[in-house]
Design a protein around this motif. Structure first.
Motif, short mmCIF file in Angstrom:
data_model
loop_
_atom_site.label_atom_id
_atom_site.label_comp_id
_atom_site.label_asym_id
_atom_site.label_seq_id
_atom_site.Cartn_x
_atom_site.Cartn_y
_atom_site.Cartn_z
N GLY A 157 11.78 -22.33 0.37
CA GLY A 157 10.26 -21.51 0.12
C GLY A 157 10.10 -21.17 -1.29
N PHE A 158 10.60 -21.91 -2.28
CA PHE A 158 10.46 -21.29 -3.65
C PHE A 158 8.91 -21.36 -4.18
CE2 PHE A 158 9.97 -21.90 -8.15
CZ PHE A 158 10.71 -20.83 -8.74
N MET A 159 8.17 -22.68 -3.79
CA MET A 159 6.85 -22.90 -4.22
C MET A 159 6.05 -21.82 -3.72
SD MET A 159 7.00 -24.92 -6.88
CE MET A 159 5.21 -25.25 -7.08
N ASP A 160 6.08 -21.84 -2.28
CA ASP A 160 5.25 -20.96 -1.50
C ASP A 160 5.51 -19.34 -2.29
OD1 ASP A 160 4.62 -22.78 0.06
OD2 ASP A 160 5.81 -22.51 1.74
N ALA A 161 6.73 -19.07 -2.62
CA ALA A 161 6.97 -17.46 -3.01
C ALA A 161 6.08 -17.51 -4.54
CB ALA A 161 8.47 -17.36 -3.14
N LEU A 162 6.50 -18.54 -5.29
CA LEU A 162 5.81 -18.57 -6.68
C LEU A 162 4.38 -18.57 -6.34
CD1 LEU A 162 5.93 -18.95 -9.68
CD2 LEU A 162 6.27 -21.42 -9.19
N GLY A 163 3.80 -19.30 -5.55
CA GLY A 163 2.17 -19.47 -5.30
C GLY A 163 1.59 -18.06 -5.13
N SER A 164 2.31 -17.31 -4.40
CA SER A 164 2.06 -15.82 -3.81
C SER A 164 1.95 -15.00 -5.28
CB SER A 164 2.97 -15.39 -2.84
OG SER A 164 4.25 -14.93 -3.34
N VAL A 165 2.71 -15.44 -6.33
CA VAL A 165 2.74 -14.79 -7.43
C VAL A 165 1.57 -14.97 -8.43
CG1 VAL A 165 4.28 -13.81 -9.40
CG2 VAL A 165 5.03 -14.02 -6.95
N LEU A 166 1.50 -16.36 -8.56
CA LEU A 166 0.69 -16.74 -9.50
C LEU A 166 0.29 -18.25 -9.11
CD1 LEU A 166 2.06 -17.73 -13.06
CD2 LEU A 166 3.17 -17.65 -11.21
N ASP A 167 -0.87 -18.88 -9.53
CA ASP A 167 -1.14 -20.14 -9.48
C ASP A 167 -0.06 -21.13 -10.26
OD1 ASP A 167 -2.16 -22.62 -9.17
OD2 ASP A 167 -4.27 -22.19 -9.55
N PRO A 168 0.74 -21.87 -9.58
CA PRO A 168 1.46 -22.64 -10.24
C PRO A 168 0.76 -23.52 -11.65
CG PRO A 168 1.81 -22.80 -8.05
CD PRO A 168 0.85 -22.10 -8.11
N ALA A 169 -0.56 -23.92 -11.37
CA ALA A 169 -1.10 -24.85 -12.30
C ALA A 169 -1.22 -23.75 -13.59
CB ALA A 169 -2.51 -25.19 -11.77
N ASP A 170 -1.03 -22.46 -13.65
CA ASP A 170 -1.25 -21.67 -14.85
C ASP A 170 0.15 -21.51 -15.52
OD1 ASP A 170 -3.76 -21.26 -14.01
OD2 ASP A 170 -3.43 -19.39 -13.04
N VAL A 171 1.22 -22.07 -15.15
CA VAL A 171 2.40 -21.84 -15.65
C VAL A 171 2.54 -22.90 -17.02
CG1 VAL A 171 4.90 -22.50 -15.48
CG2 VAL A 171 3.48 -21.43 -13.48
N VAL A 219 10.59 -10.90 -9.55
CA VAL A 219 11.88 -11.66 -9.32
C VAL A 219 11.47 -12.08 -8.03
CG1 VAL A 219 14.24 -11.16 -8.73
CG2 VAL A 219 13.09 -9.70 -9.92
N LEU A 220 11.90 -13.53 -7.94
CA LEU A 220 11.74 -14.30 -6.87
C LEU A 220 13.38 -14.34 -6.28
CD1 LEU A 220 9.41 -17.29 -7.93
CD2 LEU A 220 8.90 -15.19 -7.12
N GLY A 221 13.75 -13.58 -5.33
CA GLY A 221 14.99 -13.20 -5.18
C GLY A 221 15.53 -14.20 -3.88
N ASP A 222 16.58 -14.84 -3.92
CA ASP A 222 17.30 -15.40 -2.68
C ASP A 222 18.83 -15.14 -2.70
OD1 ASP A 222 17.56 -17.12 -0.80
OD2 ASP A 222 16.68 -18.95 -1.52
N ASP A 280 14.08 -20.84 -14.34
CA ASP A 280 14.72 -21.29 -13.19
C ASP A 280 14.01 -21.46 -12.07
OD1 ASP A 280 16.99 -21.57 -14.79
OD2 ASP A 280 17.95 -19.66 -14.12
N THR A 281 14.35 -22.18 -11.04
CA THR A 281 13.76 -22.43 -9.77
C THR A 281 14.15 -22.58 -8.64
OG1 THR A 281 13.99 -25.03 -10.42
CG2 THR A 281 12.02 -24.05 -11.46
N GLY A 282 15.27 -21.88 -8.40
CA GLY A 282 15.98 -21.73 -7.05
C GLY A 282 17.04 -22.73 -6.71
N LEU A 283 17.62 -22.43 -5.50
CA LEU A 283 18.51 -23.39 -4.94
C LEU A 283 18.05 -24.60 -4.52
CD1 LEU A 283 20.23 -20.61 -2.47
CD2 LEU A 283 21.30 -21.72 -4.36
#
Length: 267
Positions: free
Chosen positions: A50-64, A12-15, A41-44
């Motif tokens: 900081g959505f992309m930073d949060a996502l990048g800490s979970v997986l490489d966005p290029a792998d989505v 969960v990427l929680g905001d 979904d992709t946040g507010l």
């Protein structure tokens, strides 16, 4: 943003967003760590979230591989185009109506789009995602889904509830809040977000609730509620009562002026 790994295969990427007089509304996006990774979904659509930073800490966005947009309201699309740029192989899952709504602001390349209607399914390598229209929604293009491997129902706005504090809004489980408080907040949100619930044929509405009950999901993963494990029967009972809940009446101009006067410096 707060990152909650609630299962081996779900993050969960929680905001949250404070709504004066109502509470702190959770605003969740999700990463489904499937064989073909899915971002839900992709946040507010506010600066500095900081959505992309949060996502990048979970997986490489290029792998989505897939971006499941439950609907194109601005609390779901904040980093959508940044993610499309960072994930060149990703397809955007939405509906024909969803694409039409988005095209009013910024067009999406149609070769990146994957149209999926309620009742249709998508194989993402190690599981099947079945699209569904949740019982409550505020946008005609809303489509959530059921994941047959995690037994999770990704319900978009449905089941949402403002929480008393920012900490509760971004908690890793709704169980940190008292059940009675959650139920009252869910009925409030139902009438704020889906005011039409007071106008529906209750028999037909209950059929939509029964459709979710038949899936019997273990997890309810809403955009606007902390993750809920093992609360499905309770939450569906709450939905069944929503048409009888008190309608929401928002502040009028006099209330707004009174509120603004409270913000003015004294003396």
């Amino acid at each position: 943003m707060r990152i909650n790994r609630i299962r081996r295969d779900i993050t969960v990427l929680g905001d949250e967003l404070e709504i004066p007089g109502i509470g702190h509304l959770p605003v969740n996006a999700y990463v489904l760590h499937a064989a073909e990774p899915v971002v839900v979904d992709t946040g507010l659509s506010l600066p500095g979230r900081g959505f992309m930073d949060a996502l990048g800490s979970v997986l490489d966005p290029a792998d989505v591989e897939w971006i499941w947009l439950t609907h194109p309201d601005r609390d779901h699309t904040g980093a959508l185009f940044d993610l499309l740029d960072a994930a060149p192989r990703a397809r955007l899952i939405t509906t024909f109506a969803g694409i039409g709504i988005m095209s009013c602001a910024q067009p999406v390349p149609m070769d990146r789009v994957y149209l999926l209607n309620p009742g249709q399914s998508l194989d993402v390598g190690d599981r099947t995602l079945t699209a569904l229209r949740p019982p409550l929604f505020d946008n005609p293009s809303t489509v959530g889904f059921y994941d047959d491997r995690s037994e999770a129902c990704f319900s978009s706005d449905c089941f949402g509830a403002p929480m008393e504090t920012a900490e509760l809004a971004t908690a890793n489980d709704v169980g940190y809040s008292a059940p009675g408080a959650v139920r009252a907040a869910q009925h409030l949100w139902a009438t704020v977000d889906s005011p039409w619930v007071h106008l529906v044929d209750e028999t037909k509405f209950l059929l939509t609730v029964a459709a979710v009950r038949a899936l019997d999901p273990r997890w309810i993963l809403s955009t606007h509620l902390p993750p809920a494990d093992g609360r499905t029967a309770e939450f569906l009972d709450m939905l069944a009562e929503a048409p009888k809940s008190d309608p929401f009446i928002g502040p009028d101009q006099a209330a707004l002026e009174q509120m603004l006067a409270g913000f003015e410096p004294v003396g």
